[in-house]
Motif scaffolding. Structure first.
Motif, PDB file in Angstrom:
ATOM      1  N   GLU B 206      -8.147  50.657 -23.992  1.00  0.00           N
ATOM      2  CA  GLU B 206      -7.760  48.999 -25.476  1.00  0.00           C
ATOM      3  C   GLU B 206      -6.663  49.317 -25.595  1.00  0.00           C
ATOM      4  O   GLU B 206      -6.755  47.809 -25.969  1.00  0.00           O
ATOM      5  CB  GLU B 206      -9.129  50.019 -26.607  1.00  0.00           C
ATOM      6  CG  GLU B 206     -10.612  48.517 -27.014  1.00  0.00           C
ATOM      7  CD  GLU B 206     -11.340  49.415 -27.743  1.00  0.00           C
ATOM      8  OE1 GLU B 206     -12.080  49.248 -27.876  1.00  0.00           O
ATOM      9  OE2 GLU B 206     -10.528  50.331 -28.363  1.00  0.00           O
ATOM     10  N   CYS B 207      -5.693  49.717 -26.056  1.00  0.00           N
ATOM     11  CA  CYS B 207      -5.436  49.377 -27.435  1.00  0.00           C
ATOM     12  C   CYS B 207      -3.428  49.332 -26.655  1.00  0.00           C
ATOM     13  O   CYS B 207      -2.854  48.124 -27.136  1.00  0.00           O
ATOM     14  CB  CYS B 207      -4.182  50.827 -28.586  1.00  0.00           C
ATOM     15  SG  CYS B 207      -6.210  51.384 -29.461  1.00  0.00           S
ATOM     16  N   LEU B 212      -6.414  39.559 -27.758  1.00  0.00           N
ATOM     17  CA  LEU B 212      -6.779  38.804 -27.274  1.00  0.00           C
ATOM     18  C   LEU B 212      -7.212  37.991 -28.761  1.00  0.00           C
ATOM     19  O   LEU B 212      -7.420  38.271 -29.879  1.00  0.00           O
ATOM     20  CB  LEU B 212      -8.082  38.694 -27.220  1.00  0.00           C
ATOM     21  CG  LEU B 212      -8.777  37.587 -26.634  1.00  0.00           C
ATOM     22  CD1 LEU B 212      -7.870  36.888 -24.983  1.00  0.00           C
ATOM     23  CD2 LEU B 212     -10.497  37.824 -26.136  1.00  0.00           C
ATOM     24  N   ILE B 213      -6.159  36.761 -29.191  1.00  0.00           N
ATOM     25  CA  ILE B 213      -6.515  35.733 -29.673  1.00  0.00           C
ATOM     26  C   ILE B 213      -7.203  34.869 -29.893  1.00  0.00           C
ATOM     27  O   ILE B 213      -6.554  33.853 -28.741  1.00  0.00           O
ATOM     28  CB  ILE B 213      -5.073  35.638 -30.648  1.00  0.00           C
ATOM     29  CG1 ILE B 213      -5.200  37.165 -30.816  1.00  0.00           C
ATOM     30  CG2 ILE B 213      -5.078  34.676 -31.507  1.00  0.00           C
ATOM     31  CD1 ILE B 213      -3.386  36.875 -32.056  1.00  0.00           C
ATOM     32  N   ASN B 245      -3.012  44.102 -34.121  1.00  0.00           N
ATOM     33  CA  ASN B 245      -4.380  43.288 -32.610  1.00  0.00           C
ATOM     34  C   ASN B 245      -5.270  43.903 -31.380  1.00  0.00           C
ATOM     35  O   ASN B 245      -4.010  44.610 -31.127  1.00  0.00           O
ATOM     36  CB  ASN B 245      -3.865  41.892 -31.887  1.00  0.00           C
ATOM     37  CG  ASN B 245      -3.501  40.665 -33.865  1.00  0.00           C
ATOM     38  OD1 ASN B 245      -4.562  40.711 -34.323  1.00  0.00           O
ATOM     39  ND2 ASN B 245      -2.678  40.033 -33.510  1.00  0.00           N
ATOM     40  N   VAL B 246      -5.629  43.983 -31.609  1.00  0.00           N
ATOM     41  CA  VAL B 246      -6.449  44.633 -30.057  1.00  0.00           C
ATOM     42  C   VAL B 246      -7.567  43.987 -29.010  1.00  0.00           C
ATOM     43  O   VAL B 246      -8.145  42.680 -29.932  1.00  0.00           O
ATOM     44  CB  VAL B 246      -6.913  45.925 -30.020  1.00  0.00           C
ATOM     45  CG1 VAL B 246      -6.043  46.800 -30.610  1.00  0.00           C
ATOM     46  CG2 VAL B 246      -8.368  45.992 -30.981  1.00  0.00           C
ATOM     47  N   THR B 264     -10.143  37.382 -34.772  1.00  0.00           N
ATOM     48  CA  THR B 264      -9.019  37.634 -34.821  1.00  0.00           C
ATOM     49  C   THR B 264      -9.330  39.589 -34.396  1.00  0.00           C
ATOM     50  O   THR B 264     -10.819  39.180 -35.031  1.00  0.00           O
ATOM     51  CB  THR B 264      -7.872  37.605 -35.422  1.00  0.00           C
ATOM     52  OG1 THR B 264      -8.248  37.639 -36.649  1.00  0.00           O
ATOM     53  CG2 THR B 264      -7.095  36.031 -35.522  1.00  0.00           C
ATOM     54  N   PHE B 265      -9.168  40.109 -34.276  1.00  0.00           N
ATOM     55  CA  PHE B 265      -9.654  41.515 -34.269  1.00  0.00           C
ATOM     56  C   PHE B 265      -8.391  42.522 -34.497  1.00  0.00           C
ATOM     57  O   PHE B 265      -7.182  42.440 -33.564  1.00  0.00           O
ATOM     58  CB  PHE B 265     -10.877  42.208 -32.954  1.00  0.00           C
ATOM     59  CG  PHE B 265     -11.332  43.304 -33.107  1.00  0.00           C
ATOM     60  CD1 PHE B 265     -12.709  43.241 -33.513  1.00  0.00           C
ATOM     61  CD2 PHE B 265     -10.207  45.070 -33.057  1.00  0.00           C
ATOM     62  CE1 PHE B 265     -13.010  44.797 -33.457  1.00  0.00           C
ATOM     63  CE2 PHE B 265     -10.627  45.656 -32.856  1.00  0.00           C
ATOM     64  CZ  PHE B 265     -11.788  46.266 -33.933  1.00  0.00           C
ATOM     65  N   LYS B 266      -8.542  43.493 -35.266  1.00  0.00           N
ATOM     66  CA  LYS B 266      -7.401  44.302 -35.693  1.00  0.00           C
ATOM     67  C   LYS B 266      -8.015  45.259 -35.979  1.00  0.00           C
ATOM     68  O   LYS B 266      -9.380  45.867 -36.275  1.00  0.00           O
ATOM     69  CB  LYS B 266      -6.708  43.889 -36.948  1.00  0.00           C
ATOM     70  CG  LYS B 266      -6.079  42.462 -36.651  1.00  0.00           C
ATOM     71  CD  LYS B 266      -4.569  42.271 -37.605  1.00  0.00           C
ATOM     72  CE  LYS B 266      -3.876  41.132 -37.474  1.00  0.00           C
ATOM     73  NZ  LYS B 266      -2.902  40.773 -38.704  1.00  0.00           N
TER      74      LYS B 266
END
Lengths: 425, 425
Positions: B206-207, B212-213, B245-246, B264-266
């Motif tokens: 995953e990391c 992805l943004i 971010n991942v 976003t996902f952080k």
């Protein structure tokens, strides 16, 4: 002088290539567990220097773990000196074989330590070299010399410490060996890669062992790994590198002959490398006991440290892809001969591109191998001499440094050393 | 409602234990490749709630990689819904099996992405969920619903985003999912140890995938791993955690239904964990292709990532030794209903000691499993409904949050959520 060189790995190979340019010896028997490796070294010498030089070398198979085999090989070839260039774990057997054969002996790392059984990060257990010094009387009785720790560090560092003690200081506060480099390894695309210039297996061992410190009024003691981090400024463009305490021979050798309030060894691992080693330890990837891992062929048992080593480039192969310099030296503080505070750094720098071009050898092993060749030349000339188990600081440092720094055209090694006075005047 | 639960691992087991306290369903068929594992879950439910409750569950062996097997098992038990609780790599087969059997479908992670073949850290390749959305017409034609990404993240995070969009903001600048925790695992001596609460194998995947943004005027794009680090302040005592971010489902799901300039996902991995992942990558220890390693039985081939996993404690075993809380939520910025700037964090916190005591389940998997149970209850009641392939943000968020937060005594789940207004007034 007939030299039985035990080990034709990186350092042994470099030793042979350096001594091939000198004339003080009669013959070198290049020995290795893998005979082909010993022969390869001699072929390289022949290609570079021609048949007459190569004829002063011969190859022999040897088991460094068998003292009787070492002794019989030494006797068979009439060796006068045994030069130990294998892993430190073989020190006891090569050391014993040399004495049994009536040879003088040199090595570049001493017998291994064992941590204190219950309090490893404060108290010492078995010290580096203890096993060898315990046999000093036998060497004295036999009238033979064992010169231990005669590489670059230990070795040249101890010579520097003796020089500072004899010629620069009235009283020494600290003898601090400081080792640093700016070596960079690149992949085929030119990108920097993580590729230690020495065995990751040994480096983990060295860095995760309890670091050793000597203080005059306390004796030897240990600390947690990576203790007392400091940024040390190395010369000749290397610059500032983060250094931490590690266990090293200088800390046991220097206090035996030299008077200093404190003796330390700090390794310029750099922040990245220290971080890598800490992470490997955190995750248990430094372990040498096998873990059970799934594989296509079913579960297998592997030591995590072996997997780490398998993932990194072989240090023997990275020389051509490496640039930069490595520096060995001793930082000395105390009172100068003028009774004023003094602080100096005595050092020797080696450039990898130069050693690759001149010797086909990467700089770290070349710099290690240079110093025992110089020591043997001083012993052959009678400039150095002694019996028993002695460290490099037991001998005249000036003679060593003069021979090392003199131009090749004047019979020297053409390897100048440097000194920086570090107290602002 | 008859639910075919595919997978009785950590999350599947927690799902069964949570739904066992509800009455909206008729039967759950707990399926696993390892039948004993499915049976163990039902035994635990029987011990806690008695025979009558356990009788609403049955166990079945299943191969999640075989769509025909999934379909025939669903038909055999008259399943109306397939609840996918296995690893994301089985999404395509379970998804296909559900449609073939005429069932509705839920999962908690969508079909996997593939990086761009030549420019992976700037451009997207195959997006998360692309494979599933490509089949939306088939689900619509069949009149069936696939509710994808209905765990906690994705899942509850998407519900929060929809809630903010409907009830809190006139215009949204950024929908930023932020996940953080202060979980600590201790060994028997009480010392903190490094022990991720989720599979290190999956975490590495995953990391180290390109993060992805989404930006409204640019579309989806990727960055280097660990990009845009920020310290995010999590509520309820968790405090500041470094987030990066991942790649995560929210970034593909939210823009399909909600209007935001940026999504976003952080992940609050924390500095230590980020350092560990970077080091593993630097040394090639994240690799899944086998390397040749020496072993007592001769050379063997192992994947370095499997060795890393073998060195760490099994996440399934650490629940009892873990303390702390985990927080899932969405940080939203934009213009509020009063046309003034607004910034809120909507969140849900789970305490590991509470989930261990109440459910015998560690908090991370419990929090994941809670949300599909609530969604199924809303679907059973007809509060939620739809056909095709839909994300959680396609449904009424207020109904979900009201059912989640209402006390158990009033038919809710007793799980309050929180909201912090973060702009100083």
């Amino acid at each position: 002088m007939r030299i039985l060189l035990v080990g034709a790995g990186g350092v042994g190979d470099a030793f042979a290539k350096i001594i091939a340019r000198r004339t003080f010896f009669e013959h070198v028997i290049v020995c290795d567990y893998d005979l082909a490796r010993a022969e390869r070294t001699i072929v390289a010498i022949g290609l570079k220097h021609g048949h007459a030089v190569a004829a002063r070398f011969s190859a022999e198979q040897i088991d460094a773990g068998d003292p009787d085999g070492v002794a019989s090989t030494a006797r068979k070839h009439g060796a006068t000196h045994v030069m130990n260039a294998v892993e430190p774990k073989f020190v006891p057997t090569v050391f014993a074989g040399a004495l049994a054969a009536g040879c003088d002996y040199l090595d570049m790392a001493v017998s291994l330590s064992e941590p204190h059984p219950t309090d490893p990060y404060r108290q010492t257990g078995v010290l580096l070299g203890d096993d060898q010094f315990a046999q000093a009387a036998d060497w004295e009785t036999a009238g033979r010399l064992a010169l231990v720790g005669m590489g670059v560090e230990p070795g040249l560092s101890d010579v520097f410490a003796r020089y500072a003690s004899d010629h620069l200081f009235r009283q020494i506060e600290e003898l601090g060996t400081r080792d640093g480099a700016n070596l960079v390894v690149r992949d085929d695309a030119g990108n920097e890669i993580f590729a230690p210039s020495f065995s990751i297996w040994t480096t983990i061992e060295e860095c995760l062992n309890p670091p050793l410190i000597f203080e005059k009024d306390r004796g030897w003691f240990t600390t947690e790994p990576f203790s007392e981090p400091e940024m040390f400024d190395f010369p000749e463009g290397i610059g500032r590198v983060e250094c931490v305490n590690v266990e090293h021979e200088e800390v046991v050798l220097m206090p035996r002959w030299l008077d200093a309030k404190r003796v330390t060894f700090k390794y310029g691992l750099g922040e990245e490398f220290i971080g890598v080693l800490k992470t490997l330890h955190l995750l248990g990837l430094d372990r040498v006991d096998p873990v059970r891992v799934r594989s296509a062929a079913g579960p297998v048992l592997v030591a995590p440290r072996d997997v780490v080593a398998a993932c990194l480039p072989d240090p023997a192969t990275i020389g051509p892809r490496m640039t930069g310099k490595t520096c060995a030296g001793v930082w000395v503080t105390g009172t100068g001969l003028d009774d004023r505070p003094r602080e100096v750094y005595l050092y020797h720098v080696t450039d990898n591109e130069w050693t690759m071009r001149e010797y086909g050898t990467q700089c770290v092993v070349w710099q290690t191998a240079l110093n025992p060749v110089i020591a043997l030349e001083l012993l052959a000339a009678g400039t150095w001499g002694g019996i028993g188990v002695l460290g490099p600081e037991a001998f005249d440092a000036k003679a060593f440094l003069d021979l090392m720094s003199a131009p090749e055209s004047e019979g020297g090694y053409g390897q100048p050393w440097g000194m920086e006075d570090r107290l602002a005047s």
